[in-house]
Design a protein around this motif. Structure first.
Motif, mmCIF file in Angstrom:
data_model
loop_
_atom_site.group_PDB
_atom_site.id
_atom_site.type_symbol
_atom_site.label_atom_id
_atom_site.label_comp_id
_atom_site.label_asym_id
_atom_site.label_seq_id
_atom_site.Cartn_x
_atom_site.Cartn_y
_atom_site.Cartn_z
ATOM 1 N N GLN A 33 0.840 -1.185 0.000
ATOM 2 C CA GLN A 33 0.000 0.000 0.000
ATOM 3 C C GLN A 33 0.885 1.248 0.000
ATOM 4 O O GLN A 33 1.977 1.249 0.565
ATOM 5 C CB GLN A 33 -0.906 0.007 1.236
ATOM 6 N N TRP A 34 0.385 2.295 -0.634
ATOM 7 C CA TRP A 34 1.038 3.606 -0.606
ATOM 8 C C TRP A 34 0.107 4.585 0.105
ATOM 9 O O TRP A 34 -1.083 4.667 -0.211
ATOM 10 C CB TRP A 34 1.329 4.111 -2.009
ATOM 11 N N TYR A 35 0.691 5.316 1.054
ATOM 12 C CA TYR A 35 -0.041 6.328 1.809
ATOM 13 C C TYR A 35 0.642 7.682 1.620
ATOM 14 O O TYR A 35 1.847 7.761 1.376
ATOM 15 C CB TYR A 35 -0.046 6.008 3.310
ATOM 16 N N ARG A 36 -0.137 8.746 1.780
ATOM 17 C CA ARG A 36 0.435 10.097 1.843
ATOM 18 C C ARG A 36 0.014 10.724 3.161
ATOM 19 O O ARG A 36 -1.153 10.619 3.575
ATOM 20 C CB ARG A 36 -0.037 10.976 0.697
ATOM 21 N N GLN A 37 0.983 11.385 3.794
ATOM 22 C CA GLN A 37 0.729 12.010 5.086
ATOM 23 C C GLN A 37 1.108 13.474 5.004
ATOM 24 O O GLN A 37 2.211 13.826 4.595
ATOM 25 C CB GLN A 37 1.535 11.320 6.190
ATOM 26 N N PRO A 43 -1.694 9.263 8.061
ATOM 27 C CA PRO A 43 -1.544 8.832 6.666
ATOM 28 C C PRO A 43 -2.897 8.501 6.036
ATOM 29 O O PRO A 43 -3.794 7.998 6.705
ATOM 30 C CB PRO A 43 -0.678 7.575 6.781
ATOM 31 N N VAL A 44 -2.990 8.759 4.736
ATOM 32 C CA VAL A 44 -4.212 8.457 3.987
ATOM 33 C C VAL A 44 -3.838 7.558 2.820
ATOM 34 O O VAL A 44 -2.887 7.846 2.086
ATOM 35 C CB VAL A 44 -4.891 9.745 3.470
ATOM 36 N N LEU A 45 -4.594 6.480 2.651
ATOM 37 C CA LEU A 45 -4.287 5.513 1.601
ATOM 38 C C LEU A 45 -4.465 6.120 0.210
ATOM 39 O O LEU A 45 -5.472 6.765 -0.087
ATOM 40 C CB LEU A 45 -5.193 4.286 1.730
ATOM 41 N N THR A 48 -3.620 0.411 -3.285
ATOM 42 C CA THR A 48 -3.137 -0.908 -2.884
ATOM 43 C C THR A 48 -2.832 -1.701 -4.148
ATOM 44 O O THR A 48 -3.666 -1.752 -5.058
ATOM 45 C CB THR A 48 -4.194 -1.673 -2.067
ATOM 46 N N TYR A 87 5.401 10.502 1.654
ATOM 47 C CA TYR A 87 4.870 9.333 0.966
ATOM 48 C C TYR A 87 5.427 8.080 1.635
ATOM 49 O O TYR A 87 6.642 7.906 1.761
ATOM 50 C CB TYR A 87 5.234 9.373 -0.521
ATOM 51 N N GLU B 103 -7.434 -1.651 3.887
ATOM 52 C CA GLU B 103 -6.937 -0.300 4.117
ATOM 53 C C GLU B 103 -6.978 0.027 5.595
ATOM 54 O O GLU B 103 -7.946 -0.299 6.294
ATOM 55 C CB GLU B 103 -7.813 0.691 3.350
#
Lengths: 112, 115
Positions: A33-37, A43-45, A48, A87, B103
């Motif tokens: 998964q990649w999240y941005r904070q 963090p927000v997804l 995936t 990221y 998620e």
């Protein structure tokens, strides 16, 4: 212990430039998964990826999962100041009871 | 629907004190995880709870403990605080059943400063 290495750690670019962030591991993950904070927030997804070789696009962001499911990349085209943030990539194991393991993150700054 | 809520948002403690952080997951989410994020680093896993049972524990000393209540809210307790415990403590909930990928929905975190 599954470890995720992210590179680069810091990235400062001009608006309109392209960039790629890498997430590598010696372990195999069932999904990544990649999240941005953003500052002051959790963090927000973003996405995936589950299948080896999978490519997903989210507007100007392109995510790829390596064929062996050990690595992933995030490519941003024509970066904008709104892309600024931390990221994070996170790997999910196969056992189901393993926690999501995060990399240390790539701090991106896009200058107008 | 409300997202994951955490309290307090900021707090300052001195070395040796104890702290309790609280988390309410998204309605219907039975899984709660706690992460510690030191400035400039990614989140480090502390605990994972599902249906009120501890399902995983990270590499943290016994000074760290947690529990999940019947309404799925959770508390993280840290005893005998050290300067190195200063961090953002993130709570995350997950909708997917145990053993399935899903998620994580994060709260805004509780920023703890230990002086």
């Amino acid at each position: 212990t599954q470890l995720l290495e992210q590179s680069p750690q810091f990235l400062s670019i001009q608006e309109g430039e392209n960039l790629t962030v890498y997430c590598n591991s010696s372990s195999v993950f069932s999904s990544l998964q990649w999240y941005r904070q953003e500052p002051g927030e959790g963090p927000v997804l973003l996405v995936t990826v589950v299948t080896g070789g999978e490519v997903k696009k989210l507007k100007r962001l392109t995510f790829q999962f390596g064929d062996a499911r050990k690595d992933s990349s995030l490519h941003i085209t024509a970066a904008q100041p709104g892309d600024t943030g931390l990221y994070l990539c996170a790997g999910d194991g196969f056992a189901g009871n393993t926690p999501l393991v995060f990399g240390k993150g790539t701090r991106l700054s896009v200058i107008a | 629907d409300a997202g994951v809520t955490q309290s307090p948002t900021h707090l300052i403690k001195t070395r040796g004190q104890q702290v309790t952080l609280r988390c309410s997951p998204i309605s219907g989410h039975k899984s709660v995880s706690w992460y510690q994020q030191v400035l400039g680093q990614g989140p480090q896993f502390i605990f994972q709870y599902y249906e009120k049972e501890e399902r995983g524990r990270g590499n943290f000393p016994d000074r760290f403990s947690a529990r999940q209540f019947p309404n799925y809210s959770s508390e993280l307790n840290v005893n005998a605080l050290l300067l190195g415990d200063s961090a953002l403590y993130l709570c995350a909930s997950r909708k997917t059943p145990w053993g399935r990928t899903g998620e994580l929905f994060f709260g805004e975190g509780s920023r703890l400063t230990v002086l």
